[in-house]
Design a protein around this motif. Structure first.
Motif, PDB file in Angstrom:
ATOM      1  N   HIS A  72     -11.900 -24.177   9.469  1.00 13.29           N
ATOM      2  CA  HIS A  72     -11.342 -22.835   9.649  1.00 13.29           C
ATOM      3  C   HIS A  72      -9.975 -22.906  10.328  1.00 13.29           C
ATOM      4  O   HIS A  72      -9.048 -22.176   9.943  1.00 13.29           O
ATOM      5  N   LEU A  73      -9.846 -23.755  11.332  1.00 13.91           N
ATOM      6  CA  LEU A  73      -8.548 -23.900  12.003  1.00 13.91           C
ATOM      7  C   LEU A  73      -7.472 -24.398  11.032  1.00 13.91           C
ATOM      8  O   LEU A  73      -6.338 -23.927  11.059  1.00 13.91           O
ATOM      9  N   GLU A  75      -7.599 -24.270   7.570  1.00 13.08           N
ATOM     10  CA  GLU A  75      -7.400 -23.406   6.401  1.00 13.08           C
ATOM     11  C   GLU A  75      -6.753 -22.068   6.750  1.00 13.08           C
ATOM     12  O   GLU A  75      -6.237 -21.389   5.867  1.00 13.08           O
ATOM     13  N   HIS A  76      -6.816 -21.691   8.018  1.00 10.19           N
ATOM     14  CA  HIS A  76      -6.282 -20.392   8.435  1.00 10.19           C
ATOM     15  C   HIS A  76      -5.329 -20.556   9.623  1.00 10.19           C
ATOM     16  O   HIS A  76      -5.536 -19.970  10.689  1.00 10.19           O
ATOM     17  N   ASP A  78      -2.504 -19.324  10.134  1.00 11.84           N
ATOM     18  CA  ASP A  78      -1.774 -18.103  10.484  1.00 11.84           C
ATOM     19  C   ASP A  78      -2.645 -17.086  11.223  1.00 11.84           C
ATOM     20  O   ASP A  78      -2.140 -16.074  11.691  1.00 11.84           O
ATOM     21  N   PHE A  79      -3.950 -17.356  11.310  1.00  9.79           N
ATOM     22  CA  PHE A  79      -4.833 -16.467  12.056  1.00  9.79           C
ATOM     23  C   PHE A  79      -4.438 -16.523  13.536  1.00  9.79           C
ATOM     24  O   PHE A  79      -3.954 -17.543  14.018  1.00  9.79           O
ATOM     25  N   ALA A  80      -4.634 -15.462  14.233  1.00  8.90           N
ATOM     26  CA  ALA A  80      -4.228 -15.387  15.651  1.00  8.90           C
ATOM     27  C   ALA A  80      -5.237 -16.110  16.543  1.00  8.90           C
ATOM     28  O   ALA A  80      -5.910 -15.506  17.377  1.00  8.90           O
ATOM     29  N   TRP A  81      -5.347 -17.433  16.378  1.00  5.47           N
ATOM     30  CA  TRP A  81      -6.237 -18.228  17.229  1.00  5.47           C
ATOM     31  C   TRP A  81      -5.667 -18.215  18.643  1.00  5.47           C
ATOM     32  O   TRP A  81      -4.454 -18.337  18.828  1.00  5.47           O
ATOM     33  N   LEU A 107     -12.153 -18.446  22.392  1.00  3.52           N
ATOM     34  CA  LEU A 107     -12.312 -17.237  21.589  1.00  3.52           C
ATOM     35  C   LEU A 107     -12.859 -16.081  22.424  1.00  3.52           C
ATOM     36  O   LEU A 107     -12.548 -14.916  22.173  1.00  3.52           O
TER      37      LEU A 107
END
Length: 147
Positions: A72-73, A75-76, A78-81, A107
């Protein structure tokens, strides 16, 4: 409308008991059964990690779960991790608490696993449960510490 009852196993039992302790009496859930809920994660997690079952879970659940988190980190991106998510620490994680420190706690905005364990602790909720509730734990349960 049919009456509503809850059943939870392991962490699902933990969540159910916490909910039962927080719902107003009488609440929508009329009764509950929790099977092997880890009441106090600060006691149960080290006990679990040292058990034969903990070894199996590490191999067949923790590692695939860690790999899913890493995927997930990757593949994404641009997600606001949260900036505090530590990808390198997650890659090195060998225990559940390592994954909690590297991924789960950031998180949730918590500094580290002991704070998560306190936040997820079911024990304080038990005395507030007002609906009929049964808790089933085997005396040799590999997750729930006998202490």
């Amino acid at each position: 409308e049919a009456p509503l009852y809850g059943v939870g196993v392991s962490m699902g039992g933990n969540l159910l008991l916490r909910y039962m302790g927080r719902q107003a009496a009488p609440g929508p859930v009329l009764g509950a059964v929790a099977i092997a809920p880890p009441f106090q994660l600060a006691k149960c997690t080290p006990y679990f990690e040292a058990s034969w079952f903990g070894t199996l879970v590490t191999k067949f659940l923790q590692r695939p779960l860690r790999d899913t988190m890493l995927r997930h980190l990757n593949e994404h991106p641009d997600f606001a991790w949260p900036e505090s998510v530590d990808k390198a620490a997650l890659e090195r994680a060998v225990r559940i608490r390592d994954m909690e420190d590297a991924f789960v706690c950031p998180l949730l905005g918590l500094p580290e696993h002991t704070e998560y364990w306190k936040a997820a602790d079911t024990w304080p909720s038990l005395r507030r449960i007002r609906a009929p509730t049964s808790i089933l734990v085997a005396s040799d349960d590999p997750i729930v510490s006998p202490n």
